[in-house]
Motif scaffolding. Structure first.
Motif, PDB file in Angstrom:
ATOM      1  N   SER A   1      11.240   2.334 -15.992  1.00  0.00           N
ATOM      2  CA  SER A   1       9.852   1.894 -15.885  1.00  0.00           C
ATOM      3  C   SER A   1       9.715   0.493 -16.477  1.00  0.00           C
TER       4      SER A   1
ATOM      5  N   LYS B   1       6.776  -2.085 -17.327  1.00  0.00           N
ATOM      6  CA  LYS B   1       5.346  -2.346 -17.438  1.00  0.00           C
ATOM      7  C   LYS B   1       5.155  -3.602 -18.271  1.00  0.00           C
TER       8      LYS B   1
ATOM      9  N   ALA C   1       4.821  -1.904 -12.970  1.00  0.00           N
ATOM     10  CA  ALA C   1       3.389  -2.155 -13.127  1.00  0.00           C
ATOM     11  C   ALA C   1       3.209  -3.484 -13.844  1.00  0.00           C
TER      12      ALA C   1
END
Length: 360
Positions: A91, A93, A122
């Motif tokens: 992930s 971010k 993200a």
């Protein structure tokens, strides 16, 4: 693992060959990169950023994570392939106006079995990142990537598909916000079959998305790309550039669709699907589609399939260029329409080298 695979009677899967996946799903991987793969295909560039190595979907201790975290992520319920990509994944971010220190590189090694891995990206307002994923080994490599770009965020996501045997499947789900930019280039230049399944939504005004692919196939390889790009807000811009090269009895198929919603006025969308047949027994399928519900847009699409220019081959031969090298040079020029979308010089050169190496 029980696989409920779609049939070729379904429109979105009509050109896919998933028959080998049950075999790979039943095999257990070695869990370690074979000695022959110890020289991993990292790209040497200016500032070194995070480097992640996944072997059979598991993070190697040799990795340097930087801002990337390893976290449990869900698969996509109901999708034949992405539904299996759940569990721990990577992930990225980034907060407002943030960026990694350099190029993010992720190498995926599959050692002869099924390898599933989810991921998410993200980026908050004005954040930016450049990511290169490289896929090597053999077996079934299955990836699910979710992307969310906030206002004015920028993401460059490029993929090199190499390896000796097996199947690589990608499922991308992207949401591009106001003034944000997504540029993604893929090059399949190994001996593995591929399936690219993408859905990109331009949800913010002035959003930009560019997707390009170079699909190189020989023997009985099959490459299949199925992409839907949706304009949901005004003043959006999209570009799709696919270049397919098929030799022997291989098949390359691209179905690219652009959808323009009723309120997405001033949309500017282009599709360019071109195929190059190196042998008469090869097959290239190209299916561009437009679905437009707005009345003030500029959209265009085109699809062509042909062979190498005999006059160009003759010219190169008259200058002493061997036939195989001439074919390689002309083919590299053909797929350069796709690889030229890569902004970083070192990354672009690595992709171009993969194309030339495909010719041996």
């Amino acid at each position: 693992m029980l696989l409920d695979l779609p049939s070729n009677r379904e429109e979105g899967w009509r050109w896919s060959d998933l028959s080998a996946l049950p075999k790979w799903a039943e095999v257990h991987g070695k869990g370690a990169a074979p000695h022959a793969l110890r020289e991993l295909p990292w790209i040497e560039c200016g500032r070194e950023g995070p480097r992640l190595l996944f072997v059979d979907g598991k993070l190697s201790v040799e990795s340097t994570l930087g801002p990337i975290q390893i976290a449990p992520l869900a698969g996509e319920h109901g999708h034949a392939l992405a539904g299996h990509a759940d569990g721990e994944g990577w992930s990225l971010k980034l907060g407002r106006d943030h960026a990694p220190q350099g190029l993010v590189q992720i190498v995926h090694v599959t050692t002869g079995a099924a390898d599933h891995l989810p991921s998410e990206i993200a980026l908050d307002t004005d954040a930016q990142a450049s990511i290169v994923e490289t896929f090597i080994g053999e077996g079934w490599t299955n990836r699910l990537t979710r992307i969310r770009l906030a206002k004015a965020a920028r993401l460059m996501l490029h993929r090199r598909v190499l390896g000796d045997a097996g199947f690589v499947s990608f499922t991308d789900r992207a949401d591009v916000g106001e003034g944000a930019s997504l540029v993604s280039v893929a090059a399949a230049a190994g001996a593995r079959d591929t399936r690219f399944d993408g859905s990109i939504s331009l949800t913010g005004e002035g959003a930009y998305a560019e997707v390009a692919g170079a699909l190189l196939a020989r023997e009985r390889q099959r490459h299949d790309a199925n992409l839907v790009l949706r304009h949901e807000a005004p003043n959006g811009t999209s570009r799709q550039v696919w270049r397919s090269v098929a030799a022997d009895k291989s098949t390359c198929s691209v179905a690219a669709r652009v959808e323009v919603a009723r309120g997405a006025q001033k949309t500017d969308g282009e599709q360019s699907l071109k195929g190059l047949l190196l042998d008469r027994g090869a097959t290239i399928n190209a299916k561009p589609e437009l679905e437009i519900f707005a009345d003030d847009v500029k959209c265009a699409h085109g699809a062509t399939v042909g062979e190498l220019d005999r006059n160009a081959l003759f010219y190169l031969a008259s200058r002493g260029v061997p036939r195989q090298e001439a074919r390689a040079l002309l083919t590299q020029a053909f797929v350069a329409d796709a690889t030229a979308r890569i902004g970083e010089e070192a990354v672009r050169e690595a992709f171009e080298a993969d194309v030339m190496k495909w010719f041996g």
